[in-house]
Design a protein around this motif. Structure first.
Motif, PDB file in Angstrom:
ATOM      1  N   VAL A 173       8.294  12.699  61.719  1.00 39.97           N
ATOM      2  CA  VAL A 173       7.816  13.370  62.935  1.00 39.97           C
ATOM      3  C   VAL A 173       7.604  12.402  64.079  1.00 39.97           C
ATOM      4  CG1 VAL A 173       5.844  14.582  63.936  1.00 39.97           C
ATOM      5  CG2 VAL A 173       6.803  15.355  61.772  1.00 39.97           C
ATOM      6  N   SER A 174       6.999  11.230  63.802  1.00 40.47           N
ATOM      7  CA  SER A 174       6.616  10.331  64.887  1.00 40.47           C
ATOM      8  C   SER A 174       6.751   8.880  64.452  1.00 40.47           C
ATOM      9  CB  SER A 174       5.169  10.596  65.317  1.00 40.47           C
ATOM     10  OG  SER A 174       4.705   9.585  66.193  1.00 40.47           O
ATOM     11  N   THR A 175       7.446   8.068  65.275  1.00 38.61           N
ATOM     12  CA  THR A 175       7.565   6.645  64.967  1.00 38.61           C
ATOM     13  C   THR A 175       6.280   5.888  65.275  1.00 38.61           C
ATOM     14  OG1 THR A 175       8.524   6.264  67.164  1.00 38.61           O
ATOM     15  CG2 THR A 175      10.050   6.581  65.320  1.00 38.61           C
ATOM     16  N   TRP A 176       5.306   6.560  65.905  1.00 39.67           N
ATOM     17  CA  TRP A 176       4.000   5.937  66.093  1.00 39.67           C
ATOM     18  C   TRP A 176       3.299   5.775  64.739  1.00 39.67           C
ATOM     19  CZ3 TRP A 176       0.909   3.212  69.139  1.00 39.67           C
ATOM     20  CH2 TRP A 176      -0.457   3.223  68.903  1.00 39.67           C
ATOM     21  N   TYR A 177       3.483   6.759  63.873  1.00 41.50           N
ATOM     22  CA  TYR A 177       2.816   6.726  62.577  1.00 41.50           C
ATOM     23  C   TYR A 177       3.692   6.173  61.458  1.00 41.50           C
ATOM     24  CZ  TYR A 177      -0.882   9.509  64.685  1.00 41.50           C
ATOM     25  OH  TYR A 177      -1.910   9.929  65.481  1.00 41.50           O
ATOM     26  N   TRP A 178       4.991   6.418  61.526  1.00 43.42           N
ATOM     27  CA  TRP A 178       5.881   5.974  60.452  1.00 43.42           C
ATOM     28  C   TRP A 178       7.166   5.382  61.033  1.00 43.42           C
ATOM     29  CZ3 TRP A 178       4.174   6.127  55.500  1.00 43.42           C
ATOM     30  CH2 TRP A 178       3.145   7.026  55.176  1.00 43.42           C
ATOM     31  N   ASN A 179       7.706   4.413  60.320  1.00 39.92           N
ATOM     32  CA  ASN A 179       9.029   3.883  60.644  1.00 39.92           C
ATOM     33  C   ASN A 179       9.850   3.759  59.366  1.00 39.92           C
ATOM     34  OD1 ASN A 179       9.577   3.503  63.383  1.00 39.92           O
ATOM     35  ND2 ASN A 179       8.341   1.640  63.495  1.00 39.92           N
ATOM     36  N   PRO A 208       0.806  -5.481  51.558  1.00 39.72           N
ATOM     37  CA  PRO A 208       2.105  -4.972  52.019  1.00 39.72           C
ATOM     38  C   PRO A 208       2.221  -4.817  53.528  1.00 39.72           C
ATOM     39  CG  PRO A 208       0.842  -3.246  50.917  1.00 39.72           C
ATOM     40  CD  PRO A 208       0.142  -4.530  50.645  1.00 39.72           C
ATOM     41  N   GLY A 209       1.105  -4.818  54.247  1.00 36.32           N
ATOM     42  CA  GLY A 209       1.176  -4.719  55.700  1.00 36.32           C
ATOM     43  C   GLY A 209       1.514  -6.036  56.364  1.00 36.32           C
ATOM     44  N   PHE A 210       1.395  -7.139  55.625  1.00 35.34           N
ATOM     45  CA  PHE A 210       1.663  -8.455  56.195  1.00 35.34           C
ATOM     46  C   PHE A 210       3.133  -8.604  56.575  1.00 35.34           C
ATOM     47  CE2 PHE A 210       3.399 -12.696  55.220  1.00 35.34           C
ATOM     48  CZ  PHE A 210       2.831 -13.400  56.275  1.00 35.34           C
ATOM     49  N   ALA A 211       3.382  -9.030  57.820  1.00 34.81           N
ATOM     50  CA  ALA A 211       4.744  -9.213  58.331  1.00 34.81           C
ATOM     51  C   ALA A 211       5.593  -7.976  58.096  1.00 34.81           C
ATOM     52  CB  ALA A 211       5.398 -10.444  57.694  1.00 34.81           C
ATOM     53  N   ASN A 212       4.937  -6.832  58.079  1.00 41.22           N
ATOM     54  CA  ASN A 212       5.619  -5.577  57.788  1.00 41.22           C
ATOM     55  C   ASN A 212       5.030  -4.443  58.609  1.00 41.22           C
ATOM     56  OD1 ASN A 212       7.702  -4.349  56.440  1.00 41.22           O
ATOM     57  ND2 ASN A 212       6.530  -3.916  54.580  1.00 41.22           N
ATOM     58  N   THR A 213       4.366  -4.800  59.702  1.00 44.35           N
ATOM     59  CA  THR A 213       3.703  -3.809  60.556  1.00 44.35           C
ATOM     60  C   THR A 213       4.174  -3.981  61.991  1.00 44.35           C
ATOM     61  OG1 THR A 213       1.745  -3.903  59.136  1.00 44.35           O
ATOM     62  CG2 THR A 213       1.457  -2.911  61.295  1.00 44.35           C
ATOM     63  N   GLY A 214       4.514  -2.886  62.648  1.00 44.29           N
ATOM     64  CA  GLY A 214       4.969  -2.952  64.033  1.00 44.29           C
ATOM     65  C   GLY A 214       6.465  -3.145  64.135  1.00 44.29           C
ATOM     66  N   SER A 215       6.903  -3.596  65.301  1.00 45.22           N
ATOM     67  CA  SER A 215       8.331  -3.794  65.541  1.00 45.22           C
ATOM     68  C   SER A 215       8.846  -4.992  64.756  1.00 45.22           C
ATOM     69  CB  SER A 215       8.565  -4.034  67.039  1.00 45.22           C
ATOM     70  OG  SER A 215       7.990  -5.274  67.429  1.00 45.22           O
TER      71      SER A 215
END
Length: 295
Positions: free
Chosen positions: A71-77, A123-130
């Motif tokens: 639905v939204s790339t703000w929440y998921w990619n 798992p969020g390390f170096a794996n969050t954002g662009s």
């Protein structure tokens, strides 16, 4: 080897932390995607969670109460777990060849496979954002690690005279491994009995009774480094992870690791050493440094 000084709160005590932390837990070859659950509507997901949805993988870019991943790339990619857009089969944004380029003289203890095995702990390390932000965070972590260990050369603190100093007997659990057992080890040089306990508790490993695992097991060493980076703000106001993900700047990562000794003009040469390494590593990864490099 530069010594780390940070401030952590342990059981109501504010204590000064010198050489600190690096990667913990048992080595595992499983990737985040190997253990990713199927997405469920209405389940709360936090930033960095990876889920399977209609045969594809998605990573939560922001906390959400179970929104549809498409639905939204703000929440998921979309998230690739090897091959595809990732530079390495591990899914880490730093490939093994880039890692070797960053650390040409590293100690053989600090293996790339140990680092990638440790990633499952955070798992969020170096794996969050662009993609740019992910690479900037990896570069920032590895630049600070390089500074702390002389380019991943030192596994343990070099000044053995310091070893008996890292036991805080005011803690109820004391120092079961011995007074001189909690010296600095690993990528961020984890030290003090209360930090070994806190890191071990977070990672599900008894490091208080067996701190030697940090110098004997590469994945454990890397996990303690990631524990500090992702969960501790030290003398700063935010964790290294949050500083990079929220684009506060590399300077805030220095403050969280050694700001009480280096920032605000206290040791500009040490700060410059960290910044220079970060600039080199972002160049290797092909991304800009971002702003606010100094503290």
């Amino acid at each position: 080897m530069a010594l780390l000084a940070a401030v952590l709160v342990a059981t109501g005590l504010t204590v000064t932390l010198t050489p600190s932390a690096t990667a913990a837990s048992t080595a595992s070859t499983a990737t985040v995607c190997d253990t990713a659950p199927n997405w469920q509507q209405g389940v709360w997901y936090t930033t960095g969670n990876v889920v399977r949805y209609n045969g594809a993988y998605y990573i939560a870019e922001h906390d959400n109460p179970g929104y549809d991943p498409t639905v939204s790339t703000w929440y998921w990619n979309p998230h690739t777990c090897g091959g595809g857009g990732n530079p390495s089969p591990s899914g880490f944004v730093v490939s093994e060849s880039q890692f070797n380029q960053m650390f040409p003289n590293r100690n053989s203890f600090y293996t790339y496979s140990g680092l990638t095995a440790a990633l499952s702990a955070y798992p969020g390390f170096a794996n969050t954002g662009s993609d740019t932000v992910k690479k900037q965070e990896a570069a920032a972590f590895l630049a600070n690690v390089s500074h702390e260990t002389g380019g991943l050369v030192h596994v343990v603190e070099q000044n053995q005279a310091n070893y008996p100093h890292y036991c805080d007997w005011s803690q109820s659990y004391g120092c079961p491994a011995g007074q001189a057992a909690y010296y600095g080890r690993g990528p961020i040089q984890l030290s003090w009995n209360f930090n070994y306990k806190a890191a071990g508790d977070a990672l599900g490993i008894d490091l208080l009774s067996n701190p030697w695992r940090v110098q004997n097991e590469a994945a454990v060493a890397w996990k303690t480094g990631l524990w500090y980076w992702n969960t501790q703000s030290g003398p700063g106001t935010m964790t290294g992870h949050n500083a990079m993900v929220n684009q506060a700047g590399f300077g805030h990562t220095i403050r969280s690791i050694n700001g009480s000794l280096e920032c605000d003009g206290k040791n500009p040469a040490q700060v410059q050493s960290r910044v220079t390494k970060y600039q080199q590593f972002t160049q290797i990864l092909g991304v800009p440094t971002g702003s606010n490099l100094y503290c």
